[in-house]
Design a protein around this motif. Structure first.
Motif, PDB file in Angstrom:
ATOM      1  N   PRO A 138       0.837  -1.201   0.000  1.00 50.14           N
ATOM      2  CA  PRO A 138       0.000   0.000   0.000  1.00 50.14           C
ATOM      3  C   PRO A 138       0.876   1.257   0.000  1.00 50.14           C
ATOM      4  N   ASP A 139       0.409   2.286  -0.673  1.00 47.60           N
ATOM      5  CA  ASP A 139       1.083   3.586  -0.683  1.00 47.60           C
ATOM      6  C   ASP A 139       2.431   3.585  -1.375  1.00 47.60           C
ATOM      7  N   PHE A 140       2.696   2.581  -2.174  1.00 46.34           N
ATOM      8  CA  PHE A 140       3.923   2.576  -2.955  1.00 46.34           C
ATOM      9  C   PHE A 140       3.581   3.237  -4.293  1.00 46.34           C
ATOM     10  N   GLY A 141       4.192   4.362  -4.601  1.00 47.78           N
ATOM     11  CA  GLY A 141       3.799   5.146  -5.779  1.00 47.78           C
ATOM     12  C   GLY A 141       3.876   4.357  -7.083  1.00 47.78           C
ATOM     13  N   TYR A 142       2.926   4.607  -7.960  1.00 46.43           N
ATOM     14  CA  TYR A 142       2.890   3.863  -9.218  1.00 46.43           C
ATOM     15  C   TYR A 142       4.152   4.110 -10.042  1.00 46.43           C
ATOM     16  N   ARG A 144       7.067   4.565  -9.027  1.00 45.74           N
ATOM     17  CA  ARG A 144       8.176   3.737  -8.541  1.00 45.74           C
ATOM     18  C   ARG A 144       8.019   2.287  -8.996  1.00 45.74           C
ATOM     19  N   LYS A 171      -3.027  -2.560  -8.904  1.00 39.75           N
ATOM     20  CA  LYS A 171      -1.910  -1.705  -8.495  1.00 39.75           C
ATOM     21  C   LYS A 171      -0.597  -2.085  -9.154  1.00 39.75           C
ATOM     22  N   THR A 218       7.548  -2.475   3.204  1.00 42.73           N
ATOM     23  CA  THR A 218       7.261  -1.442   2.204  1.00 42.73           C
ATOM     24  C   THR A 218       7.900  -1.750   0.856  1.00 42.73           C
ATOM     25  N   ASP A 261      -0.711   6.365 -13.594  1.00 39.73           N
ATOM     26  CA  ASP A 261      -1.462   5.311 -12.911  1.00 39.73           C
ATOM     27  C   ASP A 261      -2.095   4.448 -13.991  1.00 39.73           C
TER      28      ASP A 261
END
Length: 760
Positions: A138-142, A144, A171, A218, A261
């Motif tokens: 979760p919250d790992f930028g696309y 990246r 995701k 993460t 995204d």
DNA sequence: GGAGCTC
DNA sequence: GAGCTCCAACGCTCT
DNA sequence: AGAGCG
């Protein structure tokens, strides 16, 4: 069967569709009919990647907010034509999709997601691809995730693979490499593991192979479990059961780099995108290689130095055509030559036991299922003919040019008593065929599956120009005359020619002089400009437009006699069984030049290297302009600005609107176009018609916008009510008179000319 | 979404 | 006739 | 041994 079932015919199957208005995604809302429609439209492309693979269905009979369940085994109530395969003795009877009808039937089951194994018939237990499922926390930028996928792509290239990418539809990102289906799953897993471990070593803080949530924290999980026995991953072009119905979308590496995204790809957008730019994975199977752990020599050592060097030249590599196929020693190769000997024909050559089995195809390849082409078995050729291309000198057997029309690899998918089925994998052509011996050396070649896109069906939107103010200069360009006439797309099916205007109107009947005898072709799509030339060979727009507007067989015949048209062909989109839009411009034009027969209404639009010179000459000759085309560019139907530029030969023209034409279409409220004249030293000179098919209202708006730009607001010869431009434009009778006078011979008739000139 | 089973 | 139930799977890890 | 995981 549910009571409101609706029967549809898909290919040779009849399918009952139930509850078509049921909402499956309330956020859209999207009803089941739209889901069925999505799968119907992507089915040929979807099947290219999913055909023959054991399926897992994820079904959402009550929509994405209802309960979902997996289904693998083939229910016994499935229609008998739904195929199936058993992975081993005790496993399921997995369903397998083979035809468009199968996909539609599955869609009707509210099976939003289709997942597939990595193996496919005829070797379902030997994977033909490895999938690396990048599953971010979760919250790992696309962005990246994209970076990591890109790095994985590079590592894979370092190991000699040819990686492809798709969005997972959620995701993550899937990186997929095609391999030869020669290894058991444990060997493939071991190879995958080695590459993934390499990546994880380099990106310790970003990626992990450790599957437990706690260890992951993460970091992105590189999930290799999709490659295990009986495991599946979401199929390319499958929907996902999430709000908006996203798609697991194959993308080029360049596209991936620009994604922010996964939202651009949904049930609503993907069919259009596919239509627009095709399937980036189309040639995937042609890039299958041996797994790196079992190659005689590992092509590239995967050390950081090599990778850095690779990275350096990667920009170039990625944007240019794909490199040579790897590992070809491991799979049978094929070539099709276009051979313009005394009689034009094609030669199909399949590698077999160290030689090339060859067939002559007098009429090219079949373009559609059901179409059969004669194939005559000829003598075997040595392997070196796989890549041979050139001109066989006069006097020798088969004298004439021989081009490589397609080359790659093939696999025999089915053997029959009277022949065999085979599949071609290549950059140029990816399709299934059946070869069937009729008698002696005579065979029939038949296409098996529907093409992604039927280039011969209806019209194709032409690639358009972009206007610029200066001649683009450089070795990157070639230059052609901008012929001032009617842009036309020609489709040739067997001996029948149809002509389409740039807006997709069928204008075949207007130009009876264009028939297939002028073209050395069986099926094809050609792009050109129809012009009527004046005495000195300049295109006269007025004459050709009159040709377009004449009505009735007699009138058309008379007009054709009085003002015969020619067509300058400048591009070729489809040729005897394969689309050529992705071949470089020069190659398409070489083929085009070769297929135009001399002394017919078709001419080849010559190109030159010196843009400035052509521009000067065009200006001198009073031509409309020149066109600069980027060498090596593809043909992108519908447009791709920047690849094709049109230059106006005059820049400071003062135009006047001097009338308008009544539309020739069926709608009574449409106006053909504005008639515009240019101010010259000695009066007004007719410059042509602006636009076409306007409604009265649209034309009024256009006129209002244009009139202030004209030097004089209104020519004096317009009667009365000078104040309202809109009303002026409605003076139909008067303007029609001007129109016909203007266009008879493309010149202003004497009297009218005088009137326009002098005395304004 | 469709079918089989049970009441 | 309506209501309920079924419809996958692998291998590894943690408890 | 059984539950959890994607």
């Amino acid at each position: 069967m549910a009571k409101e079932a609706q029967w549809v015919q898909v290919g040779k199957r009849q399918i009952a569709l139930s509850n078509l208005t049921k909402t499956l995604d309330p956020t859209g809302p999207v009803v089941k009919a739209e889901v069925v429609n999505y799968y119907l439209s992507v089915a040929p492309t979807f099947l290219r990647h999913a055909r023959g693979r054991p399926l897992s269905l994820v079904r959402y009979p009550d929509g994405i907010e209802g309960e979902q369940f997996f289904q693998k085994s083939r229910p016994d109530w499935a229609p008998e034509w739904i195929g199936s395969v058993r992975l081993d003795r005790k496993s399921q009877n997995y369903m397998v999709a083979d035809a468009v009808a199968d996909v539609v039937w599955l869609a009707n089951l509210a099976c939003l997601e289709l997942h597939v194994t990595q193996g496919r018939i005829p070797h379902p237990e030997r994977p033909d691809q490895i999938v690396f499922d990048l599953d971010p926390p979760p919250d790992f930028g696309y962005t990246r995730v994209i970076e990591l996928a890109t790095e994985l792509g590079e590592v894979l290239r370092g190991y000699g693979y040819h990686p492809f990418a798709k969005t997972s539809g959620q995701k993550g990102i899937h990186v997929v490499v095609p391999i030869e289906p020669r290894w058991e799953i444990p060997d493939v897993m071991a190879a995958a593991n080695e590459v993934a471990a390499d990546l994880v070593r380099r990106y310790k803080d970003e990626a992990t192979l450790n599957w437990s949530k706690k260890a992951r924290e993460t970091r992105v999980l590189i999930d290799l479990n999709r490659n295990r026995k009986g495991q599946t991953a979401v199929a390319a072009y499958s929907l996902r059961g999430k709000p908006g119905l996203p798609v697991s979308m194959p993308v080029t590496w360049e596209e991936l780099a620009t994604l922010r995204d996964a939202s651009p790809y949904t049930h609503a957008t993907v069919p259009g995108i596919l239509e627009d730019r095709g399937d980036p994975w189309e040639a995937m199977a042609a890039y299958a290689v041996a797994i790196h752990t079992d190659r005689k020599a590992v092509p590239v050592a995967a050390d950081p130095a090599t990778l850095a060097a690779y990275k350096k030249k990667r920009d170039f590599d990625v944007t240019s055509e794909p490199g040579p196929l790897l590992g070809k020693e491991d799979m049978a190769r094929f070539t099709i030559h276009r051979h313009h000997a005394t009689n034009l024909h094609y030669d199909l050559r399949l590698e077999q036991d160290g030689v090339l089995k060859s067939w002559a195809l007098p009429r090219g390849l079949p373009h559609q299922p059901g179409v059969k082409r004669l194939a005559v078995e000829v003598e075997e050729h040595p392997i070196k003919y796989l890549t041979w291309e050139g001109v066989i000198p006069k006097g020798e057997y088969g004298a004439g040019p021989m081009w490589v029309y397609a080359t790659g690899r093939y696999s025999v998918t089915k053997e029959k008593k009277t022949g065999f089925y085979f599949r071609l994998h290549s950059e140029q052509l990816n399709a299934d065929y059946r070869m069937h011996r009729t008698q002696g050396k005579q065979w029939l070649l038949e296409r098996v599956h529907e093409p992604d896109r039927d280039w011969l069906e209806g019209s194709v939107p032409p690639l358009l120009c972009e206007k610029v103010d200066a001649v683009p200069i450089g070795n990157d360009y070639q230059y052609e005359v901008k012929w001032d006439g009617i842009r036309a797309i020609f489709t040739v099916i067997e001996q029948e020619v149809r002509i389409w205007s740039r807006n997709g109107n069928d204008i075949t009947d207007q130009f009876p002089e264009f028939d297939a005898t002028g073209l050395n072709i069986t099926t094809g799509v050609l792009d050109g400009e129809i012009v009527v030339l004046d005495e000195v060979g300049r295109p006269e727009f007025g004459r050709v437009i009159k040709r377009l507007h004449s009505r009735g067989e007699g009138a058309i015949a008379r007009a054709a006699k009085k003002h015969p048209a020619v067509c300058y062909l400048f591009d070729c989109l489809y040729l005897d069984g394969r689309p050529v839009v992705r071949d470089p411009l020069e190659k398409r034009r070489a083929w085009l030049e070769d297929l135009i027969r001399p002394d017919t209404a078709f001419r080849f639009s010559q190109s030159v290297e010196d843009g400035e010179l052509l521009f000067k000459a065009a200006k001198q000759q009073g031509l409309e302009g020149i066109i600069a085309k980027r060498k090596g560019s593809r043909y992108s139907p519908g447009r791709r600005p920047g690849t094709w530029l049109k230059i106006k030969s005059e820049h400071d023209v003062t135009l006047r609107i001097i009338g308008y034409t009544r539309g020739s279409g069926a709608r009574s409220d449409t106006v053909g176009s504005l008639v515009v004249a240019e101010e010259a030293e000695d009066g007004l000179v007719y410059r042509g018609h602006l636009g076409s098919g306007f409604t009265d209202r649209a034309l009024e708006e256009l006129a209002e916008a244009l009139l202030p730009m004209a030097k004089t607001e209104r020519p004096d010869f317009i009667p009365e009510d000078q104040d309202k431009s809109a009303e002026w434009l409605k003076e139909a009778v008067y303007c029609d008179a001007i129109y016909s006078s203007l266009t008879s011979g493309g010149m202003l008739r004497q009297g009218m000319y005088k009137r326009l000139r002098g005395d304004i």
